[in-house]
Motif scaffolding. Structure first.
Motif: not given
Length: 341
Positions: A60-69
């Motif tokens: 499962l990939r967790l994202t953080h706002q619009s971060a690309d890293h």
């Protein structure tokens, strides 16, 4: 003016091996501002080809706002290889940790102390004052101090350094999610420990991967270090050196233009007897066990890495999310995966 297309970006993911993708893991990272993104799976056969692990994996990939890293990938192994780094010392070759900016380091310290009092498995290095950038200091009790407080928290599945800035800012180095419970950014930088007096293995990261070397062999001793001597359990007379590799969109000339996604390599002298734990910090293990980069021209990178001192370079195959990827062991012993951008 057009933005140049660099072949590599900042560190993309911190991958955390888990037993299953239960609610507690997702909830934990949600407190730092992460949200659920893409889910994927690999069979044991495909996992063996990409990660060298004979186990199916659900990720499962967790994202953080619009971060690309600075993203988080939870990797639930059907048959984990081992328990990972666990609560072992930060002073080991093979160590991995993730650093995050917060607006309230004391709140995080409070949570860690409460967890310890409740009997949870946790190790804490309380917030220590440190000077990260060469900023002039004013008068105590008259001018506002300029620096950071760093807290180190080690748990069975996570090894984190949390820091809060005081008196300065770096616009592109961590974007705090103000709606998150712990007032935290994406992971801003990740760390590794090596022993290499020749520094030859460091050249792999700029000369082969194409990262920007922004800090080179900055020395820290037991006598001069503030937080580092506690985090790495240093003894009097000991020293280490820090080399930092950035997203090429960062800057050599202006620290205010620095971008997060940084790789910090902490290099201890070969004369020290440090434990070796690479086999507990690679895919298949529980806990923080893999970092990834996204790159353009994946085949070109694969050819370049084949021609380098890296070992165990895999074929290009699809990862659990369908991204074209390949893996290898860098000359310093760390396992990496590159993903096509």
């Amino acid at each position: 003016m057009t933005t140049p297309h660099h072949p590599i970006q900042g560190l993309y993911e911190v991958c955390v091996g888990v037993v299953d993708l239960d609610y507690s893991q997702i909830q934990y990272w949600a407190q730092f501002g992460y949200t659920v993104g893409t889910e994927g799976r690999l069979s044991a056969d495909h996992s063996q080809r990409l990660y060298g692990v004979n186990s199916a994996v659900r990720s499962l990939r967790l994202t953080h706002q619009s971060a690309d890293h600075g993203l988080i990938r939870l990797m639930a192994w059907e048959t984990p290889v081992n328990e990972g780094l666990g609560l072992s010392s930060m002073r080991v070759r093979g160590n991995r940790w993730a650093t995050t900016l917060t607006a309230d380091v004391m709140a995080l310290w409070n949570h860690a102390e409460v967890a310890a009092e409740a009997g949870q498995a946790i190790k804490i290095v309380p917030p220590k004052w440190t000077l990260i950038y060469p900023i002039p200091q004013g008068r105590p009790f008259v001018d506002s101090p300029v620096g950071a407080r760093e807290l180190c928290v080690t748990q069975p599945l996570t090894r984190q350094v949390l820091f809060q800035r005081f008196g300065y800012s770096v616009p592109n180095y961590g974007q705090i999610n103000s709606d998150s419970a712990l007032q935290a950014s994406q992971v801003t930088h990740m760390g590794m420990i090596v022993q290499d007096d020749s520094q030859e293995t460091l050249r792999f990261y700029d000369e082969v991967l194409g990262l920007l070397r922004v800090q080179d062999a900055l020395e820290s001793t037991y006598e001069t270090s503030t937080g580092g001597k506690y985090i790495f359990e240093m003894n009097p007379g000991e020293r280490f050196w820090v080399t930092a590799f950035d997203d090429p969109r960062s800057s050599l000339a202006d620290w205010q233009a620095a971008r997060s996604g940084r790789l910090y390599i902490v290099r201890f002298p070969e004369s020290l007897d440090l434990p070796i734990a690479y086999e507990k910090s690679r895919p298949g293990c529980l806990g923080m066990s893999l970092y990834t980069y996204r790159v353009r021209d994946l085949q070109g990178y694969c050819d370049r890495i084949h021609a380098s001192a890296a070992k165990n370079v895999t074929d290009i195959v699809a990862n659990e999310f369908g991204d074209r990827s390949f893996s290898f062991t860098a000359p310093d012993g760390y396992f990496w995966t590159l993903i096509e951008l």
